[in-house]
Each structure stands twice: as C-alpha cells, then as structure tokens.
Design a protein around this motif. Structure first.
Motif, PDB file in Angstrom:
ATOM      1  N   PRO A 113       0.815  -1.221   0.000  1.00 56.60           N
ATOM      2  CA  PRO A 113       0.000   0.000   0.000  1.00 56.60           C
ATOM      3  C   PRO A 113       0.845   1.266   0.000  1.00 56.60           C
ATOM      4  CG  PRO A 113      -0.051  -1.056   2.153  1.00 56.60           C
ATOM      5  CD  PRO A 113       0.689  -1.986   1.245  1.00 56.60           C
ATOM      6  N   ASN A 114       0.347   2.284  -0.709  1.00 59.66           N
ATOM      7  CA  ASN A 114       0.965   3.609  -0.648  1.00 59.66           C
ATOM      8  C   ASN A 114       0.631   4.233   0.706  1.00 59.66           C
ATOM      9  OD1 ASN A 114       2.033   3.650  -3.291  1.00 59.66           O
ATOM     10  ND2 ASN A 114       0.016   4.110  -4.109  1.00 59.66           N
ATOM     11  N   ALA A 115       1.362   5.256   1.063  1.00 57.12           N
ATOM     12  CA  ALA A 115       1.072   5.970   2.309  1.00 57.12           C
ATOM     13  C   ALA A 115      -0.353   6.515   2.263  1.00 57.12           C
ATOM     14  CB  ALA A 115       2.066   7.112   2.479  1.00 57.12           C
ATOM     15  N   SER A 116      -1.069   6.409   3.386  1.00 61.03           N
ATOM     16  CA  SER A 116      -2.459   6.863   3.440  1.00 61.03           C
ATOM     17  C   SER A 116      -2.731   7.559   4.766  1.00 61.03           C
ATOM     18  CB  SER A 116      -3.395   5.658   3.299  1.00 61.03           C
ATOM     19  OG  SER A 116      -4.733   6.050   3.512  1.00 61.03           O
ATOM     20  N   PRO A 117      -3.518   8.640   4.736  1.00 58.73           N
ATOM     21  CA  PRO A 117      -3.884   9.292   6.003  1.00 58.73           C
ATOM     22  C   PRO A 117      -4.857   8.452   6.825  1.00 58.73           C
ATOM     23  CG  PRO A 117      -5.010  10.327   4.164  1.00 58.73           C
ATOM     24  CD  PRO A 117      -4.060   9.327   3.578  1.00 58.73           C
ATOM     25  N   MET A 118      -5.454   7.418   6.197  1.00 61.10           N
ATOM     26  CA  MET A 118      -6.428   6.570   6.881  1.00 61.10           C
ATOM     27  C   MET A 118      -5.749   5.290   7.354  1.00 61.10           C
ATOM     28  SD  MET A 118     -10.062   5.122   5.411  1.00 61.10           S
ATOM     29  CE  MET A 118     -10.642   6.771   5.054  1.00 61.10           C
ATOM     30  N   GLY A 119      -5.894   4.960   8.611  1.00 63.32           N
ATOM     31  CA  GLY A 119      -5.317   3.736   9.159  1.00 63.32           C
ATOM     32  C   GLY A 119      -6.081   2.506   8.707  1.00 63.32           C
ATOM     33  N   GLU A 120      -5.536   1.313   8.977  1.00 59.24           N
ATOM     34  CA  GLU A 120      -6.167   0.064   8.552  1.00 59.24           C
ATOM     35  C   GLU A 120      -7.528  -0.137   9.219  1.00 59.24           C
ATOM     36  OE1 GLU A 120      -7.291  -3.167   6.680  1.00 59.24           O
ATOM     37  OE2 GLU A 120      -5.602  -1.917   6.077  1.00 59.24           O
ATOM     38  N   ASP A 121      -7.644   0.199  10.504  1.00 57.76           N
ATOM     39  CA  ASP A 121      -8.934   0.052  11.199  1.00 57.76           C
ATOM     40  C   ASP A 121      -9.988   0.972  10.602  1.00 57.76           C
ATOM     41  OD1 ASP A 121      -7.837  -1.862  12.838  1.00 57.76           O
ATOM     42  OD2 ASP A 121      -7.397  -0.462  14.480  1.00 57.76           O
ATOM     43  N   GLU A 122      -9.574   2.206  10.298  1.00 57.11           N
ATOM     44  CA  GLU A 122     -10.520   3.145   9.678  1.00 57.11           C
ATOM     45  C   GLU A 122     -10.934   2.660   8.292  1.00 57.11           C
ATOM     46  OE1 GLU A 122      -9.099   7.468  11.293  1.00 57.11           O
ATOM     47  OE2 GLU A 122      -7.637   6.286  10.134  1.00 57.11           O
ATOM     48  N   TYR A 180     -10.648 -12.178  -2.214  1.00 56.56           N
ATOM     49  CA  TYR A 180      -9.204 -12.117  -2.456  1.00 56.56           C
ATOM     50  C   TYR A 180      -8.453 -11.989  -1.143  1.00 56.56           C
ATOM     51  CZ  TYR A 180     -10.217 -11.922  -7.358  1.00 56.56           C
ATOM     52  OH  TYR A 180     -10.632 -12.266  -8.609  1.00 56.56           O
ATOM     53  N   PRO A 181      -7.232 -12.495  -1.072  1.00 55.89           N
ATOM     54  CA  PRO A 181      -6.523 -12.551   0.215  1.00 55.89           C
ATOM     55  C   PRO A 181      -6.374 -11.195   0.896  1.00 55.89           C
ATOM     56  CG  PRO A 181      -5.068 -13.249  -1.593  1.00 55.89           C
ATOM     57  CD  PRO A 181      -6.439 -13.086  -2.156  1.00 55.89           C
ATOM     58  N   PHE A 182      -6.107 -10.149   0.133  1.00 54.89           N
ATOM     59  CA  PHE A 182      -5.941  -8.811   0.724  1.00 54.89           C
ATOM     60  C   PHE A 182      -6.847  -7.804   0.043  1.00 54.89           C
ATOM     61  CE2 PHE A 182      -1.878 -11.060   1.187  1.00 54.89           C
ATOM     62  CZ  PHE A 182      -1.897 -11.210   2.557  1.00 54.89           C
ATOM     63  N   GLY A 183      -7.992  -8.258  -0.426  1.00 60.22           N
ATOM     64  CA  GLY A 183      -8.948  -7.362  -1.060  1.00 60.22           C
ATOM     65  C   GLY A 183      -8.716  -7.240  -2.558  1.00 60.22           C
ATOM     66  N   PHE A 184      -9.656  -6.577  -3.215  1.00 58.00           N
ATOM     67  CA  PHE A 184      -9.628  -6.465  -4.668  1.00 58.00           C
ATOM     68  C   PHE A 184      -9.615  -5.006  -5.125  1.00 58.00           C
ATOM     69  CE2 PHE A 184     -11.797  -6.300  -8.801  1.00 58.00           C
ATOM     70  CZ  PHE A 184     -10.989  -7.141  -9.530  1.00 58.00           C
ATOM     71  N   HIS A 185     -10.614  -4.240  -4.698  1.00 62.48           N
ATOM     72  CA  HIS A 185     -10.731  -2.849  -5.139  1.00 62.48           C
ATOM     73  C   HIS A 185      -9.847  -1.898  -4.347  1.00 62.48           C
ATOM     74  CE1 HIS A 185     -13.794  -3.194  -8.183  1.00 62.48           C
ATOM     75  NE2 HIS A 185     -14.476  -4.002  -7.405  1.00 62.48           N
ATOM     76  N   ARG A 186      -9.116  -2.377  -3.378  1.00 63.19           N
ATOM     77  CA  ARG A 186      -8.291  -1.501  -2.535  1.00 63.19           C
ATOM     78  C   ARG A 186      -7.018  -1.052  -3.223  1.00 63.19           C
ATOM     79  NH1 ARG A 186      -8.068  -5.115   2.949  1.00 63.19           N
ATOM     80  NH2 ARG A 186     -10.044  -6.170   2.610  1.00 63.19           N
ATOM     81  N   TRP A 187      -6.593  -1.746  -4.280  1.00 59.47           N
ATOM     82  CA  TRP A 187      -5.240  -1.561  -4.789  1.00 59.47           C
ATOM     83  C   TRP A 187      -5.196  -0.812  -6.103  1.00 59.47           C
ATOM     84  CZ3 TRP A 187      -2.857  -2.429  -0.665  1.00 59.47           C
ATOM     85  CH2 TRP A 187      -3.293  -3.422   0.204  1.00 59.47           C
ATOM     86  N   ALA A 188      -4.449   0.283  -6.111  1.00 57.46           N
ATOM     87  CA  ALA A 188      -4.165   0.976  -7.366  1.00 57.46           C
ATOM     88  C   ALA A 188      -3.124   0.163  -8.120  1.00 57.46           C
ATOM     89  CB  ALA A 188      -3.634   2.381  -7.074  1.00 57.46           C
ATOM     90  N   THR A 189      -2.970   0.431  -9.394  1.00 55.62           N
ATOM     91  CA  THR A 189      -2.023  -0.333 -10.216  1.00 55.62           C
ATOM     92  C   THR A 189      -0.615  -0.251  -9.650  1.00 55.62           C
ATOM     93  OG1 THR A 189      -3.413   0.249 -12.086  1.00 55.62           O
ATOM     94  CG2 THR A 189      -1.285  -0.705 -12.595  1.00 55.62           C
ATOM     95  N   CYS A 190      -0.224   0.918  -9.136  1.00 56.68           N
ATOM     96  CA  CYS A 190       1.148   1.090  -8.636  1.00 56.68           C
ATOM     97  C   CYS A 190       1.378   0.401  -7.295  1.00 56.68           C
ATOM     98  CB  CYS A 190       1.471   2.577  -8.506  1.00 56.68           C
ATOM     99  SG  CYS A 190       0.270   3.501  -7.533  1.00 56.68           S
ATOM    100  N   GLU A 191       0.335  -0.188  -6.696  1.00 53.99           N
ATOM    101  CA  GLU A 191       0.484  -0.892  -5.418  1.00 53.99           C
ATOM    102  C   GLU A 191       0.590  -2.406  -5.598  1.00 53.99           C
ATOM    103  OE1 GLU A 191      -1.859   1.857  -2.239  1.00 53.99           O
ATOM    104  OE2 GLU A 191      -3.116   0.859  -3.722  1.00 53.99           O
ATOM    105  N   ARG A 192       0.522  -2.873  -6.825  1.00 55.72           N
ATOM    106  CA  ARG A 192       0.603  -4.317  -7.074  1.00 55.72           C
ATOM    107  C   ARG A 192       1.985  -4.848  -6.732  1.00 55.72           C
ATOM    108  NH1 ARG A 192      -2.747  -5.252 -12.679  1.00 55.72           N
ATOM    109  NH2 ARG A 192      -4.665  -4.231 -11.987  1.00 55.72           N
ATOM    110  N   GLY A 193       2.043  -6.150  -6.445  1.00 56.96           N
ATOM    111  CA  GLY A 193       3.284  -6.752  -5.946  1.00 56.96           C
ATOM    112  C   GLY A 193       4.103  -7.458  -7.001  1.00 56.96           C
ATOM    113  N   THR A 194       4.490  -8.701  -6.698  1.00 57.23           N
ATOM    114  CA  THR A 194       5.390  -9.487  -7.534  1.00 57.23           C
ATOM    115  C   THR A 194       4.589 -10.352  -8.493  1.00 57.23           C
ATOM    116  OG1 THR A 194       6.847  -9.548  -5.620  1.00 57.23           O
ATOM    117  CG2 THR A 194       7.382 -11.036  -7.423  1.00 57.23           C
ATOM    118  N   CYS A 195       5.067 -10.508  -9.721  1.00 56.55           N
ATOM    119  CA  CYS A 195       4.325 -11.314 -10.695  1.00 56.55           C
ATOM    120  C   CYS A 195       4.438 -12.794 -10.358  1.00 56.55           C
ATOM    121  CB  CYS A 195       4.809 -11.025 -12.115  1.00 56.55           C
ATOM    122  SG  CYS A 195       6.302 -11.912 -12.609  1.00 56.55           S
ATOM    123  N   TRP A 196       3.545 -13.602 -10.911  1.00 60.46           N
ATOM    124  CA  TRP A 196       3.485 -15.028 -10.573  1.00 60.46           C
ATOM    125  C   TRP A 196       4.722 -15.784 -11.030  1.00 60.46           C
ATOM    126  CZ3 TRP A 196       0.732 -12.613 -14.324  1.00 60.46           C
ATOM    127  CH2 TRP A 196       0.804 -13.104 -15.622  1.00 60.46           C
TER     128      TRP A 196
END
Length: 200
Positions: free
Chosen positions: A45-54, A74-90
């Motif tokens: 995740p990119n830096a966010s002013p909103m915490g995980e609980d919020e 999905y393991p860590f959600g689906f709509h939460r992630w912008a393209t630049c927050e994606r991780g490692t390819c399969w």
C-alpha cells in the motif's frame, strides 16, 4: 509512456508474514490464480492518512454490497489496490524471473495515472487522478530481477519425427477410426481451452 516502458521503476518488495501466508493459503483456487495474475497476492500500500482500522470500517459501513463481496474473495482485497500498489508477478514468485511478465510484455501496465469513481451500481461515473506527484500509476513487478534487458523466452524447438515404412497388413478401417478419435480429442481440448479462458 515510452519513457516508462524503457525505465524500470524500483519499488520495495513485500515479504509476507506467517499470518499473511495463512490468509493466502485460505483463498479459493480460482481467486488465488486471479490474484497471482493481477499481482495482488503481495500488494504494497501507498502511504495513506487513513489507518487500517478506519479503512476496514469504511469498507464495512460505506462500501456497497457488490464491492464488499468481491473484496472478500481475495486474500488482501480487490478494489483496494491501485495499479502502482501491485506486488510481484506469478513467474517471479515461482522463481522463474526469466519469464517475468514485464520482460515478456516489454514494459509495464500503464494506467494513465487515473482510476475510476463508481456509483452504487458499479458504473464508472468519473475519472480519479491517483498520483498528483506525476509518478505514473503503473505496475512494475517488485521482484529485484532486471527487467530492462533483452531476455525473452525462446520457443521450444519443434519435435521432428521420422516417417518409417508402412507396416504390412494394417486394417484401414481401424486406422481411420484412430484418426477420427484423434480429431475428436483435439476438438474437445480446444473447447476446454476456450472454457478455461472465459473464467478470467
């Protein structure tokens, strides 16, 4: 876009904790495969002013049902992630960095630095600019392997078979039935491939 395609954007790679690995293991097979393809098995995740609980409260209390349903699959959600927050390819996750998706495609997936705002029915109603600092919202596989070299996977060499002399006494009807059976199996395989493709 040309500049981005030739320059690797280095971003930190996430290492899953033991608890996070258990979350991933509990994902259904089809959603796990989708998460691998989209690079959201280990998002950062990119830096966010909103915490995980919020954020969890907003997802529970504010998001419409259709967003909550897909997000839970999905393991860590689906709509939460912008393209630049994606991780490692399969491929890199399985140790095949020579087949990294960004080497194969010759560049990243560029998102034009925009995402979409949806209404309560899921329709796109407006563009939302995600990164005002002019860094492109783009997925570069986070594996530290090189991605700007010219390594490409070589196709396998065709298998050549030698044509031997025809055996005497072959029953032509039996031979014809075998050929028809091969054709049926080939058509069934093509239909299965098409059905599998529609899942994604």
């Amino acid at each position: 876009m040309t500049e981005t395609a030739s320059t690797v954007i280095r971003r930190p790679q996430r290492t899953l904790t033991t608890e996070e690995r258990e979350i991933v293991r509990g994902t259904s097979a089809l959603n796990f495969q989708g998460a691998l393809i989209m690079g959201i098995v280990d998002p950062v995740p990119n830096a966010s002013p909103m915490g995980e609980d919020e954020g969890a409260w907003v997802r529970e209390q504010v998001w419409p049902v259709y967003l909550q349903e897909i997000d839970r699959k999905y393991p860590f959600g689906f709509h939460r992630w912008a393209t630049c927050e994606r991780g490692t390819c399969w491929n890199c996750l399985s140790g095949r960095c020579d087949l990294c998706v960004h080497r194969q495609e010759g560049g990243p997936h560029v998102d034009d630095n925009t995402d979409w705002v949806h209404d309560t029915r899921g329709r796109s109603v407006a563009k939302l600019i995600l990164r005002p600092d002019d860094e492109p919202c783009v997925w570069w596989c986070r594996c530290p392997c090189p991605k700007n070299d010219s390594v490409t996977a070589e196709p396998a060499a065709p298998v050549e078979t030698e044509a031997g002399p025809a055996e005497a006494g072959i029953d032509r009807r039996r031979d014809g039935a075998a050929v028809r059976g091969d054709r049926r199996r080939a058509r069934a395989g093509e239909a299965a491939d098409e059905a599998q493709y529609t899942l994604f």
